[in-house]
Design a protein around this motif. Sequence first.
Motif, PDB file in Angstrom:
ATOM      1  N   PHE A   1     -28.015  63.318   2.233  1.00 45.91           N
ATOM      2  CA  PHE A   1     -27.583  64.533   2.937  1.00 45.91           C
ATOM      3  C   PHE A   1     -27.372  64.291   4.420  1.00 45.91           C
ATOM      4  O   PHE A   1     -27.683  65.130   5.260  1.00 45.91           O
ATOM      5  CB  PHE A   1     -28.553  65.679   2.669  1.00 45.91           C
ATOM      6  N   THR A   2     -26.833  63.123   4.737  1.00 45.52           N
ATOM      7  CA  THR A   2     -26.411  62.867   6.107  1.00 45.52           C
ATOM      8  C   THR A   2     -25.200  63.739   6.419  1.00 45.52           C
ATOM      9  O   THR A   2     -24.321  63.939   5.589  1.00 45.52           O
ATOM     10  CB  THR A   2     -26.047  61.388   6.289  1.00 45.52           C
TER      11      THR A   2
ATOM     12  N   GLY B   1     -26.460  66.451  11.636  1.00 46.04           N
ATOM     13  CA  GLY B   1     -27.527  66.699  10.672  1.00 46.04           C
ATOM     14  C   GLY B   1     -27.445  68.019   9.966  1.00 46.04           C
ATOM     15  O   GLY B   1     -28.406  68.429   9.312  1.00 46.04           O
ATOM     16  N   ALA B   2     -26.297  68.718  10.068  1.00 49.57           N
ATOM     17  CA  ALA B   2     -26.231  70.068   9.514  1.00 49.57           C
ATOM     18  C   ALA B   2     -24.865  70.344   8.886  1.00 49.57           C
ATOM     19  O   ALA B   2     -23.852  69.756   9.253  1.00 49.57           O
ATOM     20  CB  ALA B   2     -26.518  71.105  10.596  1.00 49.57           C
TER      21      ALA B   2
ATOM     22  N   ASN C   1     -30.448  66.843   8.054  1.00 46.99           N
ATOM     23  CA  ASN C   1     -30.127  65.865   7.020  1.00 46.99           C
ATOM     24  C   ASN C   1     -30.970  66.065   5.757  1.00 46.99           C
ATOM     25  O   ASN C   1     -31.406  65.098   5.113  1.00 46.99           O
ATOM     26  CB  ASN C   1     -30.286  64.443   7.555  1.00 46.99           C
ATOM     27  N   THR C   2     -31.180  67.321   5.396  1.00 46.36           N
ATOM     28  CA  THR C   2     -31.938  67.700   4.212  1.00 46.36           C
ATOM     29  C   THR C   2     -31.227  68.862   3.529  1.00 46.36           C
ATOM     30  O   THR C   2     -30.721  69.763   4.205  1.00 46.36           O
ATOM     31  CB  THR C   2     -33.370  68.128   4.588  1.00 46.36           C
ATOM     32  N   LEU C   3     -31.191  68.858   2.202  1.00 46.31           N
ATOM     33  CA  LEU C   3     -30.624  69.978   1.454  1.00 46.31           C
ATOM     34  C   LEU C   3     -31.592  71.148   1.476  1.00 46.31           C
ATOM     35  O   LEU C   3     -32.768  71.007   1.107  1.00 46.31           O
ATOM     36  CB  LEU C   3     -30.345  69.565   0.009  1.00 46.31           C
TER      37      LEU C   3
END
Length: 225
Positions: free
Chosen positions: A36-37, A41-42, A76-78
């Motif tokens: 999730f790069t 980061g979004a 960088n996170t779902l």
Amino acid sequence: MSTPNWNAFESSVALDNPASRPLVPPRATPLASDLFTATDGAATDINGREPDNGFGGASGLAWARNVAASYAIANNTLVRGTDLTSARATLPIANGDVEAGYLITAVPQSDGHSLFLDVRLNVAAGSSSTRNAYRLQLTRINGSVRVQLQRRAGGGVTVTASYPVKIGDRVAIRVVGGTVLLLINNYDMETFIDSTPLSAGAHVGFESGANAVFGVDEFYVEQIL
């Protein structure tokens, strides 16, 4: 949601001694993975996103979701997007014998809220009575964050025992033929034999319950050899 149907699932592992649970090494070929790069980061929506394949995988796949802005990327996170309704996000993966898993970075905050990871999913969206899959459920039960397996077929749901997890744990579901494993940090917590295995589906992906908080990183799908 029904109680366990032991005619459909038959346990093959003694679960009363955690120290005896076997470590399960991977024997697999990467099909897809996503760290999730994203730019800065979004991202506000993952629809159409191609997995970055940080752990390897095939090119040309893309996430599809059925509700706009239901899945987003932060740091960088779902994570849960701005739309809080129940929603699905899937990849077109038809392999039947697979392992899929992820790193937990945030957990449901209210009892009954859940995030599901589905393999052998026959349709990406539609009525619950038409969707078949083996599922890894991350949920909160009586204040405790836990994971459990489900077998979903024709609207009927079979639920197995649940196990506590926390942020930083890695969880996965592995299916080979009619054998279904629940893995926590690569340890086999539960193995079931399905006497009537679900056929290979066309998708792998997530379903989020309404209002459920979640955080996922280091997602992967592998073909089990």
